[in-house]
Design a protein around this motif. Structure first.
Motif, PDB file in Angstrom:
ATOM      1  N   UNK A 106      17.081   9.506 -24.091  1.00  0.00           N
ATOM      2  CA  UNK A 106      15.639   9.501 -23.866  1.00  0.00           C
ATOM      3  C   UNK A 106      15.344   9.288 -22.386  1.00  0.00           C
ATOM      4  N   UNK A 107      14.137   9.592 -21.976  1.00  0.00           N
ATOM      5  CA  UNK A 107      13.734   9.382 -20.594  1.00  0.00           C
ATOM      6  C   UNK A 107      13.847   7.909 -20.226  1.00  0.00           C
ATOM      7  N   UNK A 108      13.467   7.045 -21.142  1.00  0.00           N
ATOM      8  CA  UNK A 108      13.567   5.601 -20.898  1.00  0.00           C
ATOM      9  C   UNK A 108      15.012   5.205 -20.645  1.00  0.00           C
ATOM     10  N   UNK A 109      15.945   5.722 -21.453  1.00  0.00           N
ATOM     11  CA  UNK A 109      17.359   5.398 -21.278  1.00  0.00           C
ATOM     12  C   UNK A 109      17.869   5.915 -19.937  1.00  0.00           C
ATOM     13  N   UNK A 110      17.429   7.104 -19.525  1.00  0.00           N
ATOM     14  CA  UNK A 110      17.851   7.647 -18.231  1.00  0.00           C
ATOM     15  C   UNK A 110      17.336   6.802 -17.074  1.00  0.00           C
ATOM     16  N   UNK A 111      16.072   6.397 -17.152  1.00  0.00           N
ATOM     17  CA  UNK A 111      15.498   5.609 -16.061  1.00  0.00           C
ATOM     18  C   UNK A 111      16.087   4.210 -15.978  1.00  0.00           C
ATOM     19  N   UNK A 112      16.483   3.655 -17.110  1.00  0.00           N
ATOM     20  CA  UNK A 112      17.034   2.301 -17.111  1.00  0.00           C
ATOM     21  C   UNK A 112      18.541   2.262 -16.892  1.00  0.00           C
ATOM     22  N   UNK A 113      19.195   3.405 -16.900  1.00  0.00           N
ATOM     23  CA  UNK A 113      20.649   3.406 -16.749  1.00  0.00           C
ATOM     24  C   UNK A 113      21.029   3.104 -15.305  1.00  0.00           C
ATOM     25  N   UNK A 114      22.206   2.513 -15.142  1.00  0.00           N
ATOM     26  CA  UNK A 114      22.687   2.191 -13.798  1.00  0.00           C
ATOM     27  C   UNK A 114      23.627   3.273 -13.263  1.00  0.00           C
ATOM     28  N   UNK A 115      23.739   4.366 -13.958  1.00  0.00           N
ATOM     29  CA  UNK A 115      24.600   5.454 -13.532  1.00  0.00           C
ATOM     30  C   UNK A 115      23.819   6.363 -12.602  1.00  0.00           C
TER      31      UNK A 115
END
Length: 83
Positions: free
Chosen positions: A54-63
């Motif tokens: 999800x967009x949220x997961x992408x924005x919160x990821x540290x990668x």
């Protein structure tokens, strides 16, 4: 999972489709080699949803998603103030 030779799958497609919706995934072979799988639409949607973050997961990821070098801070000289 039931296995269907491609010629049977072509000749009895409606039956293949019914088996997929009732029994689940159906394996199709060509010359004895596993070639394709027909799966119910609900299973396909579940697979697609879980494969895409999800967009949220992408924005919160540290990668990091982009590799570029930032210049070091203070590495450039400033111009002397004009008088």
């Amino acid at each position: 999972m039931h296995t269907w030779p491609v010629q049977d799958a072509k000749a009895r497609f409606s039956e293949l489709l019914d088996a997929c919706t009732v029994e689940g995934a159906q394996l199709i072979t060509r010359r004895g080699e596993e070639t394709a799988v027909l799966i119910p639409i609900a299973e396909w949607r579940r697979l697609v949803e879980t494969a895409r973050p999800s967009l949220k997961a992408l924005l919160l990821s540290d990668v990091g998603r982009v590799d570029f070098d930032l210049p070091k801070r203070g590495a450039h000289r400033r111009r002397p103030p004009s008088t």
